[in-house]
Design a protein around this motif. Structure first.
Motif, PDB file in Angstrom:
ATOM      1  N   VAL A  79       1.010  -1.350  -0.413  1.00 52.01           N
ATOM      2  CA  VAL A  79       0.001  -0.111   0.383  1.00 52.01           C
ATOM      3  C   VAL A  79       1.205   1.390  -0.413  1.00 52.01           C
ATOM      4  O   VAL A  79       1.660   1.376   0.312  1.00 52.01           O
ATOM      5  N   ALA A  80      -0.287   2.578  -0.001  1.00 53.11           N
ATOM      6  CA  ALA A  80       0.778   3.467  -0.230  1.00 53.11           C
ATOM      7  C   ALA A  80       2.382   3.751  -0.556  1.00 53.11           C
ATOM      8  O   ALA A  80       1.882   3.527  -2.331  1.00 53.11           O
ATOM      9  N   SER A  81       3.396   4.293  -0.185  1.00 55.61           N
ATOM     10  CA  SER A  81       4.189   4.984  -1.166  1.00 55.61           C
ATOM     11  C   SER A  81       5.045   3.128  -2.508  1.00 55.61           C
ATOM     12  O   SER A  81       5.661   3.106  -2.818  1.00 55.61           O
ATOM     13  N   ASP A  82       4.911   2.293  -1.462  1.00 52.43           N
ATOM     14  CA  ASP A  82       5.305   0.703  -1.600  1.00 52.43           C
ATOM     15  C   ASP A  82       4.484   0.132  -2.794  1.00 52.43           C
ATOM     16  O   ASP A  82       5.157  -0.176  -4.094  1.00 52.43           O
ATOM     17  N   LEU A  83       2.669   0.681  -2.572  1.00 48.42           N
ATOM     18  CA  LEU A  83       2.322   0.279  -3.995  1.00 48.42           C
ATOM     19  C   LEU A  83       2.328   1.004  -5.184  1.00 48.42           C
ATOM     20  O   LEU A  83       2.633   1.019  -6.142  1.00 48.42           O
ATOM     21  N   ARG A  84       2.721   2.577  -5.056  1.00 46.35           N
ATOM     22  CA  ARG A  84       3.142   3.459  -5.758  1.00 46.35           C
ATOM     23  C   ARG A  84       4.325   3.109  -6.381  1.00 46.35           C
ATOM     24  O   ARG A  84       4.535   2.928  -8.020  1.00 46.35           O
ATOM     25  N   ARG A  85       5.324   2.171  -5.820  1.00 44.64           N
ATOM     26  CA  ARG A  85       6.579   2.011  -6.533  1.00 44.64           C
ATOM     27  C   ARG A  85       6.842   0.761  -7.675  1.00 44.64           C
ATOM     28  O   ARG A  85       7.344   1.480  -8.010  1.00 44.64           O
ATOM     29  N   VAL A  86       5.742  -0.612  -6.461  1.00 42.02           N
ATOM     30  CA  VAL A  86       5.578  -1.294  -8.228  1.00 42.02           C
ATOM     31  C   VAL A  86       4.846  -1.371  -9.074  1.00 42.02           C
ATOM     32  O   VAL A  86       5.056  -1.430  -9.881  1.00 42.02           O
ATOM     33  N   VAL A  87       4.314   0.152  -8.986  1.00 46.40           N
ATOM     34  CA  VAL A  87       2.723   0.050 -10.153  1.00 46.40           C
ATOM     35  C   VAL A  87       3.470   1.133 -11.314  1.00 46.40           C
ATOM     36  O   VAL A  87       4.017   1.114 -12.206  1.00 46.40           O
TER      37      VAL A  87
END
Lengths: 230, 280
Positions: A79-87
């Protein structure tokens, strides 16, 4: 700034692997583009052939990044920044792959040009290539360093590249009229200029995704939004 | 004594009451539960510090945070379940439900708990038949007409997505149901008395993934009619079921906002660290 370590070390490892593959892919695409343009400017068919051959490895990396990205989403539900990094990583890789495709197209056109006497107008390509390459490198830098300002700056530079491409087209079209015997050669140069302009478009996409990853801000299509609002 | 059964059904902004916020703000916002400047202590040990939040009606609000952060304490404040614990009390602040101060001396706490139902971590059906589990609350509330109770039992079981599974065995013992069915029975029991708010304290923590999915689907359906507040340790569950999320840490509300915002771009570093698993 990268966040502190995750409690799950396996998550950090998985995310690092995705990011490292993106960086490796970007490095290979940069090298391929460089080889393709050098093949044109130095009339070196070997460089062109190597550039074309490099594309296979980049294609495989794109698939690898997709696989690892899906795996991270499935296993860790970030979620959050982790999700954005993967996406963002998963969105970057097709753009890098397309840049490598443009390099392949340039290399193919360069080989055709190399079969004929040199055209002095080939020098028109040099500044366009420099601008496109700088945009690409900076876009990747913006992603790696999570640098929002750099990402925005890359997006702004795409207009200059479009203008350079337009000017090159005009000049080469004029030359076609003046020297119809070299029509094929000028057409190939127009095509190469357009490929480099496309590299700029993909670099813009990468920079936009870098801004999203760093700041959760979607800066795509802002010109359209502003136009419709105002 | 003021009966909460007679509380206004209109939204709280239409109920005049004092607070310290600008008039424009209170008039524009839809608020079902208004928690303001709340401090809470167990035997002098303060566990909630200056908590303020507005819970909107007919939506799901999730409370998340590490164990001991105060989220369950706050949940239990909303229907005064903490009154049952000796030495536990609100030391400052207010909670308004539909514009009524729920801790006002004239409020009937039984009415409050009818209006604010609760579902617990572990299902706790009465050791009675399925039918009696639902009808019990109605009988306590003075409803004795068999046809009306039958109707309410069916409506509640349908509301809890359990009717089709139990309609032919309403007289069988509730304890014979599976864990997931028991939990849905408890939800049906809460719905039978037609509450406005349903509080859920980790309602799926003891359930398998299929039973959890059924409860989550149910929560999604229930929010059309009810205001739901859920405490959960499952980040993915909070992300799936809730519209708003509050993150608590050490008794303080660190951040409260739309769930999408909290789970994609939280404003507070502590929220980000907690939900991404980088805490401590």
């Amino acid at each position: 700034m990268m966040p502190p370590k995750h409690i799950l070390g396996t998550f950090d490892e998985a995310l690092s692997s995705v990011r490292n593959n993106v960086l490796m892919m970007a490095g290979l695409a940069e090298r391929t583009l460089d080889r393709a343009v050098k093949g044109l400017l130095q009339r070196d068919d070997n460089l062109c052939t190597t550039a074309i051959a490099d594309d296979e490895e980049i294609d495989q990396l794109e698939k690898q990044i997709d696989k690892e990205g899906v795996d991270v989403l499935l296993r860790f539900q970030p979620v959050a920044s982790d999700l954005r990094r993967v996406v963002a990583a998963m969105k970057l890789s097709p753009n890098i792959e397309r840049i490598a495709d443009q390099a392949t197209n340039i290399a193919r056109r360069a080989r055709k040009l190399n079969r004929h006497p040199p055209l002095p107008e080939v020098e028109i390509i040099v500044p366009i290539q420099a601008h496109a390459m700088a945009m690409f490198k900076d876009a990747i830098d913006a992603f790696v360093r999570e640098d929002v300002d750099l990402g925005r700056a890359v997006v702004a530079r795409d207009k200059d590249l479009d203008h350079m491409n337009k000017m090159a087209n005009r000049k080469l079209t004029d030359r076609m009229a003046q020297d119809p015997k070299q029509l094929r050669g000028y057409l190939n140069l127009i095509f190469i200029s357009r490929c480099l302009e496309r590299v700029g478009d993909h670099a813009t996409n990468i920079a936009e995704d870098a801004v999203y990853a760093a700041a959760a801000e979607d800066i795509r299509h802002q010109a359209l939004v502003q136009a419709s609002n105002g | 004594m003021v009966s909460l059964l007679e509380m206004p059904q209109t939204l709280p902004q239409q109920v005049p009451r004092q607070n310290d916020r600008p008039v424009e703000e209170t008039e524009s916002a839809e608020i079902m539960i208004d928690v303001r400047d709340l401090d809470f202590a167990y035997a002098g040990n303060k566990v909630l510090h200056n908590v303020s939040l507005d819970i909107p009606p007919k939506a799901v609000t999730a409370f998340i945070g590490p164990s001991g952060c105060g989220k369950t304490t706050l949940l239990r404040c909303i229907n005064r379940m903490n009154d049952l614990i000796e030495g536990a009390r609100i030391t400052r602040g207010t909670i308004h439900l539909g514009g009524i101060d729920i801790n006002a001396p004239q409020v009937d706490v039984v009415d409050l708990r009818r209006r604010v139902g609760m579902v617990f971590q572990k299902s706790n059906p009465f050791p009675k038949s399925i039918y009696e589990n639902i009808s019990y609350g109605l009988r306590i509330a003075g409803v004795n007409k068999r046809s009306r109770i039958d109707e309410a039992v069916e409506k509640s079981l349908r509301g809890a997505a359990l009717w089709d599974e139990v309609k032919d065995r309403l007289d069988e013992g509730a304890l014979g149901l599976s864990g997931g069915q028991q939990q849905r029975l408890c939800i049906a029991r809460a719905l039978a008395v037609e509450p406005d708010v349903v509080l859920m304290d980790e309602p799926c923590s003891a359930l398998d993934p299929i039973a959890t999915a059924k409860i989550e689907e149910l929560i999604h359906e229930l929010k059309r009619q009810y205001t739901i507040v859920i405490v959960t340790h499952n980040m993915q569950q909070a992300g799936r079921v809730s519209d708003h999320t509050g993150f608590f840490y050490l008794g303080k509300l660190i951040e409260f906002g739309p769930t999408t915002k909290i789970f994609t771009n939280p404003s507070e570093r502590r929220t980000e660290d907690y939900i991404t698993g980088r805490f401590g």
